[in-house]
Enzyme design. Structure first.
Site, PDB file in Angstrom:
ATOM      1  N   GLU A 234      14.520  63.018  21.420  1.00  0.00           N
ATOM      2  CA  GLU A 234      15.587  62.580  20.539  1.00  0.00           C
ATOM      3  C   GLU A 234      15.938  61.036  20.367  1.00  0.00           C
ATOM      4  O   GLU A 234      15.666  60.374  21.122  1.00  0.00           O
ATOM      5  CB  GLU A 234      16.851  63.198  20.978  1.00  0.00           C
ATOM      6  CG  GLU A 234      17.839  63.136  19.954  1.00  0.00           C
ATOM      7  CD  GLU A 234      19.447  63.860  20.324  1.00  0.00           C
ATOM      8  OE1 GLU A 234      20.010  63.835  21.550  1.00  0.00           O
ATOM      9  OE2 GLU A 234      20.162  64.193  19.455  1.00  0.00           O
TER      10      GLU A 234
ATOM     11  N   GLY B 135      20.771  57.294  30.884  1.00  0.00           N
ATOM     12  CA  GLY B 135      21.605  58.153  30.573  1.00  0.00           C
ATOM     13  C   GLY B 135      20.701  59.656  30.749  1.00  0.00           C
ATOM     14  O   GLY B 135      20.377  59.831  32.048  1.00  0.00           O
TER      15      GLY B 135
ATOM     16  N   MET C  12      19.469  63.654  28.756  1.00  0.00           N
ATOM     17  CA  MET C  12      18.897  64.118  27.571  1.00  0.00           C
ATOM     18  C   MET C  12      18.977  65.613  27.570  1.00  0.00           C
ATOM     19  O   MET C  12      18.508  66.301  28.623  1.00  0.00           O
ATOM     20  CB  MET C  12      17.586  63.535  27.007  1.00  0.00           C
ATOM     21  CG  MET C  12      16.971  64.439  26.007  1.00  0.00           C
ATOM     22  SD  MET C  12      17.961  63.968  24.484  1.00  0.00           S
ATOM     23  CE  MET C  12      17.794  65.558  23.356  1.00  0.00           C
ATOM     24  N   GLU C  13      19.383  66.566  26.712  1.00  0.00           N
ATOM     25  CA  GLU C  13      19.985  67.939  26.892  1.00  0.00           C
ATOM     26  C   GLU C  13      18.528  68.950  26.592  1.00  0.00           C
ATOM     27  O   GLU C  13      18.776  69.983  26.165  1.00  0.00           O
ATOM     28  CB  GLU C  13      20.926  68.020  26.081  1.00  0.00           C
ATOM     29  CG  GLU C  13      20.880  68.051  24.527  1.00  0.00           C
ATOM     30  CD  GLU C  13      21.231  66.752  23.771  1.00  0.00           C
ATOM     31  OE1 GLU C  13      21.311  65.759  24.599  1.00  0.00           O
ATOM     32  OE2 GLU C  13      21.495  66.750  22.698  1.00  0.00           O
TER      33      GLU C  13
ATOM     34  N   HIS D 280      28.377  67.559  30.539  1.00  0.00           N
ATOM     35  CA  HIS D 280      28.108  66.822  28.837  1.00  0.00           C
ATOM     36  C   HIS D 280      26.836  67.539  28.584  1.00  0.00           C
ATOM     37  O   HIS D 280      26.922  68.194  27.652  1.00  0.00           O
ATOM     38  CB  HIS D 280      28.067  65.222  28.918  1.00  0.00           C
ATOM     39  CG  HIS D 280      27.692  64.739  27.511  1.00  0.00           C
ATOM     40  ND1 HIS D 280      28.728  64.522  26.788  1.00  0.00           N
ATOM     41  CD2 HIS D 280      26.505  64.791  27.191  1.00  0.00           C
ATOM     42  CE1 HIS D 280      27.919  63.947  25.498  1.00  0.00           C
ATOM     43  NE2 HIS D 280      26.747  64.283  25.686  1.00  0.00           N
ATOM     44  N   GLU D 281      25.776  67.516  29.412  1.00  0.00           N
ATOM     45  CA  GLU D 281      24.436  67.949  28.982  1.00  0.00           C
ATOM     46  C   GLU D 281      24.400  69.292  28.885  1.00  0.00           C
ATOM     47  O   GLU D 281      23.846  70.019  28.004  1.00  0.00           O
ATOM     48  CB  GLU D 281      23.213  67.332  29.896  1.00  0.00           C
ATOM     49  CG  GLU D 281      23.314  65.876  29.949  1.00  0.00           C
ATOM     50  CD  GLU D 281      22.992  65.167  28.864  1.00  0.00           C
ATOM     51  OE1 GLU D 281      22.521  65.614  27.790  1.00  0.00           O
ATOM     52  OE2 GLU D 281      23.998  64.086  28.529  1.00  0.00           O
TER      53      GLU D 281
ATOM     54  N   GLU E  15      27.557  65.566  19.776  1.00  0.00           N
ATOM     55  CA  GLU E  15      28.082  64.554  20.771  1.00  0.00           C
ATOM     56  C   GLU E  15      29.530  64.722  21.074  1.00  0.00           C
ATOM     57  O   GLU E  15      30.003  64.480  22.115  1.00  0.00           O
ATOM     58  CB  GLU E  15      27.615  63.064  20.458  1.00  0.00           C
ATOM     59  CG  GLU E  15      26.101  62.828  20.529  1.00  0.00           C
ATOM     60  CD  GLU E  15      25.188  63.395  21.625  1.00  0.00           C
ATOM     61  OE1 GLU E  15      26.132  63.599  22.638  1.00  0.00           O
ATOM     62  OE2 GLU E  15      24.264  63.596  21.573  1.00  0.00           O
TER      63      GLU E  15
HETATM   64 ZN   LIG Z   1      25.041  64.105  24.595  1.00  0.00          ZN
END
Ligand SMILES: [Zn+2]
Length: 879
Positions: free
Chosen positions: A155, A287, A289-290, A322-323, A345
């Protein structure tokens, strides 16, 4: 995605953009994008052989295609790839041309085709060293040897760097991936391994076919990895880390099971894949990533070691939440186009906060989240702010459609406000309908608003529209009138809140207010006109027009109501108190209220321990203290600030009480750091004493207490202490502790030692997985040594930015330069330097940063004047 750089290039408001993306439900044919929609991929078979040493890969690919109309031309995305043996149904095509500038490959057939066909080819590509596409990450192993692993970050638009594909979110397809790696390596993909064949020193691994999904969710990680695993219900969970660190995944493994169970319930749509892996990538990748079925994390936000503090654990849980929310919101249902990045998001941020607050009530998580809401509102109060929804004309700009303040935090706050407006159960019903009806497909904002409208019977599309289509938010003016029996009636009006100047557009919002008088339950009221009247309890009761600080708007009370609220401040509901402090400080910034009003609230806190309220006061005091430095009133102000906070600090002491909640621990940390910064000798002496004991016996200090103690010691270090701290950093076996020690060094006040920090930050003594640390050290130095930090920054820009993906680099420079260095040099010089170092596409971002920089510079002057005037009066005496 979380914590990656989030910036926007394009800034068209809704009314200027094509009707197709404005307020309409998703449709594949009208979804924006560059690729023609007459040929669509149905399934991919991709096999790659990466060479991590040479940073090259060789691949073969076969794509099942549907030609929806007859055509002899195919177009798809590719970057840094050379295609050969290009065949359609096994027969040669007429021509192939690839453009790296356009990131496109065009294939021309010998004659038009229609219906189902298979395109196949071989290709060569590159392995990156930054987190874009397939990248190689070096790291130092526990024993000191160098290791490397391969991972991916697709992404927004980097899947095309690993394999040519239709790399836009509306093109969902099945993916079957095969990879050949050294046989000692483990491999993780979206799906379980279907087959593994060892030949000589290599293993060829094929993964099961993925569900239909967009290309940006493809994942591959390979290296000397180990896992801890568990199965709950229908799902197998694995947490992967480089060998030797897998046990640090135990906390995340337990949390993943809890969160998945909660989300299965919330969505009433069970997680559809057979497994969910979480992968700790050492450094390199900021961070998380999903990727569907295999989420990648920077190891520092997934692994919990004995060195991890409570704050670290909170970060791990909330980022997992979150993910994992993205597994539904983003993966199962994907935004139509990068205009709607916020749909992914904002929702993931909101649900993660809700989940964290529900699982850990003692963390008082919504109060923690108030800080990010404040940050969003500060950014959104700029005249140069942008709307949540922005038109991205070209997917090459999509990498930049991630803005932490607006896309993430403002969107999160908006969803929370809407949930409070229609009620938790009704909101959830709308979400369930939305997920069920859009599963394995894409969606636009209108699909979500319509589902919430159907669930609630309220006109959610109309309420939501101004919040996502326009920049900014309202300031609600409250004027109270009392009748002869003391009953209160309010006149409410709204205008856009701006840090500077007035709004000329007459912007208005439909504002879901929550009004509380006294300690009664809050009452909802939709402010949907310029001016509205309502009754609100009695005039001698405290009043909140943003009860529990749920709303994303500011409130200004008339003088009499503010006086009542100030008098009753110590007994107000925590959330109402937070909202009032937030608003009063923002109104000081915009020049619409006096510093005296704010400090009056601060003074009436007494020894009340409400942590979030104190954090807000401390943040304001720190801004004023910084402004006062070097001015004649500086000494008096720091004395005043010390006196104000000392009683609370004394009450909390140095050591955590049994059963103490994390927000109180955070408050203690901030108080001690401020007391040190503001020259409280007793605090500095005690920190030194405890540091000496810690050096003798590392067990003498809990992980929670380390950051603050080391920061105080680092700040006040002499050469010997600095050397001692430096030795601890170099000898650190654990990366969490290592980073803690280095950052403490960068807080040093002594100018000669600060110069040593620059050398350390640029040296190769920092391990490769800590490749964002050098930038962090230089930025940390800026607080005490702005000029030194600036000189180091501009002289070593390439080195400091080397871990940043190439498209993000100019945007990050545009935003961070004014934010960090607004006080280091004249602003015209700063802006000239930044413009010379970024392309014009990042000028909007720079303009936003510069607006904040000018505001901070002006506020600095105003605050010194206001604080000196306040201290010159006798009212604060004896506090
Ligand atoms: Zn996110």
């Amino acid at each position: 995605m979380l914590n990656r750089t989030r910036f926007y290039f394009a800034a068209l408001c809704c009314s200027l953009a094509p009707a197709a993306w404005c307020g309409a439900p998703f449709s594949f044919d009208s979804a924006p994008g560059r690729l023609p929609k007459n040929v669509v991929p149905l399934s991919y078979d991709v096999a790659i052989v990466p060479n991590a040493d040479a940073l090259e890969l060789a691949g073969t690919e076969s794509v099942r295609l549907q030609f929806r109309t007859a055509t002899a031309t195919l177009q798809f995305n590719s970057l840094n790839e050379t295609l050969s043996h290009v065949l359609l149904d096994g027969k040669p095509v007429k021509s192939v041309s690839s453009s790296d500038e356009q990131q496109l490959t065009t294939v021309t057939l010998t004659k038009p085709a229609i219906g189902l066909h298979t395109l196949s080819f071989s290709y060569n590509g590159k392995i990156e060293t930054q987190p874009q596409g397939l990248f190689a990450q070096k790291y130092t192993k526990s024993g000191g040897a160098q290791g490397v692993l391969l991972s991916t970050q697709m992404e927004a638009t980097d899947a095309r760097r690993m394999f040519p594909c239709w790399d836009e979110p509306a093109f969902r397809a099945y993916f079957r991936l095969t990879v050949t790696v050294p046989k000692s390596w483990a491999t993780v993909g979206n799906m379980p391994i279907a087959r593994r064949t060892v030949r000589g020193e290599s293993a060829t691994v094929s993964f099961e076919r993925s569900p239909k999904m967009p290309s940006y969710l493809v994942v591959l990680t390979a290296g000397d990895l180990r896992e801890v695993s568990a199965t709950r219900g229908a799902t197998r969970f694995g947490v992967w880390a480089v060998a030797g660190h897998e046990q640090d995944g135990a906390v995340a493994l337990a949390s993943a099971q809890d969160i998945l169970g909660d989300y299965n319930d919330y969505f009433a749509y069970p997680y559809p894949l057979p497994k969910l892996d979480s992968i700790a990538v050492p450094g390199g990748f900021s961070g998380a990533m999903e990727n569907w079925g295999a989420i990648t994390y920077n190891d520092q936000v997934l692994l919990v070691s004995p060195s991890s503090s409570m704050q670290d654990r909170q970060t791990v849980f909330s980022i997992q939440a979150h993910e994992m929310a993205h597994q539904w919101f983003g993966d199962l249902v994907t935004m139509s186009w990068w205009d709607d990045t916020w749909l992914n998001e904002s929702f993931a941020s909101w649900l993660a906060a809700k989940e964290t607050a529900a699982r850990y009530p003692a963390w008082r998580w919504w109060e923690e989240e108030d800080e990010s809401k404040e940050s969003a509102m500060a950014a959104d109060a700029r005249a140069t702010s942008h709307a949540i929804e922005q038109h991205v004309t070209d997917e090459l700009q999509a990498a930049n459609s991630f803005d932490s303040d607006i896309t993430y935090s403002k969107g999160e706050a908006l969803l929370r406000m809407l949930e409070a407006y229609i009620g938790e159960d009704v909101f959830r019903q709308g979400i369930r309908t939305y997920i069920k009806s859009r599963a394995y497909s894409n969606a636009a904002a209108a699909d979500l608003w319509n589902a919430l409208k159907d669930a609630s019977g309220k006109n959610i599309p109309a309420v939501a529209a101004p919040w996502i289509e326009k920049p900014g938010f309202p300031l609600v003016h409250v004027t109270a009138a009392c009748d002869s029996s003391g009953n209160r009636s309010l006149t409410l009006s709204q205008k856009r809140f701006l840090l500077n100047g007035a709004d000329a557009t007459g912007a208005q919002w439909q504002v879901p207010l929550r009004i509380r008088s006294g300690s009664a339950a809050p009452r909802n009221l939709l402010l949907d006109t310029q001016e509205q009247k309502t009754a609100a309890g009695r005039c001698d009761e405290a009043l909140s027009v943003n009860a529990d600080a749920v709303g994303y708007y500011r409130v200004q009370y008339d003088a009499d109501t503010l006086a009542v609220n100030t008098r009753l401040f110590p007994t107000a509901v925590d959330g109402d108190r937070i909202a009032l402090l937030d608003d009063q400080w923002a109104l000081v910034g915009s020049g619409e209220s006096s510093l005296q009003n704010f400090l009056a609230l601060a003074s009436s806190m007494g020894t009340d321990r409400d942590a979030r309220a104190w954090q807000q006061i401390l943040r304001a005091l720190a801004v004023i203290e910084y402004a006062e430095r070097g001015s004649p009133g500086s000494k008096a102000f720091t004395a005043y600030a010390r006196a104000l906070i000392k009683p609370v600090a004394d009450q909390l002491g140095w050591d955590a009480a049994p059963q103490e909640t994390p927000d109180v621990g955070d408050l203690r940390d901030t108080l001690l750091r401020d007391l040190s910064r503001w020259g409280d000798q007793a605090t500095i002496d005690e920190a030194r004493r405890r540091f000496a004991a810690f050096v003798q016996d590392p067990q003498a200090l809990s992980a929670d207490a380390q950051s603050t103690l080391l920061a105080i010691v680092g700040q006040n270090a002499d050469a010997a202490t600095f050397a001692q701290l430096h030795r601890l950093a170099k000898d650190a076996k654990d990366q969490t502790f290592l980073e803690r020690c280095y950052v403490a060094l960068a807080r040093v006040r002594d100018p000669d030692l600060a110069r040593q920090v620059v050398q350390i930050a640029l040296s190769d003594e920092l391990p490769p997985q800590a490749n964002t640390l050098s930038r962090r050290l230089i930025f940390t130095l800026a607080r005490e040594h702005p000029q030194l930090s600036w000189d180091a920054y501009i002289a070593n820009l390439d080195h400091l930015m080397k871990s940043v993906a190439s498209e993000e680099r100019p945007l990050r420079i545009a935003e961070q330069t004014p934010a960090v260095y607004w006080d280091a040099l004249p602003l015209d010089q700063l802006e000239a330097w930044a413009r010379a170092n970024i392309p014009p596409g990042a000028y909007d971002n720079l303009a936003r940063g510069m607006e904040t920089a000018h505001h901070l510079a002006a506020q600095k002057v105003a605050l010194v004047k206001a604080a000196d005037a306040y201290l010159a009066t006798a009212t604060h005496a004896a506090r």
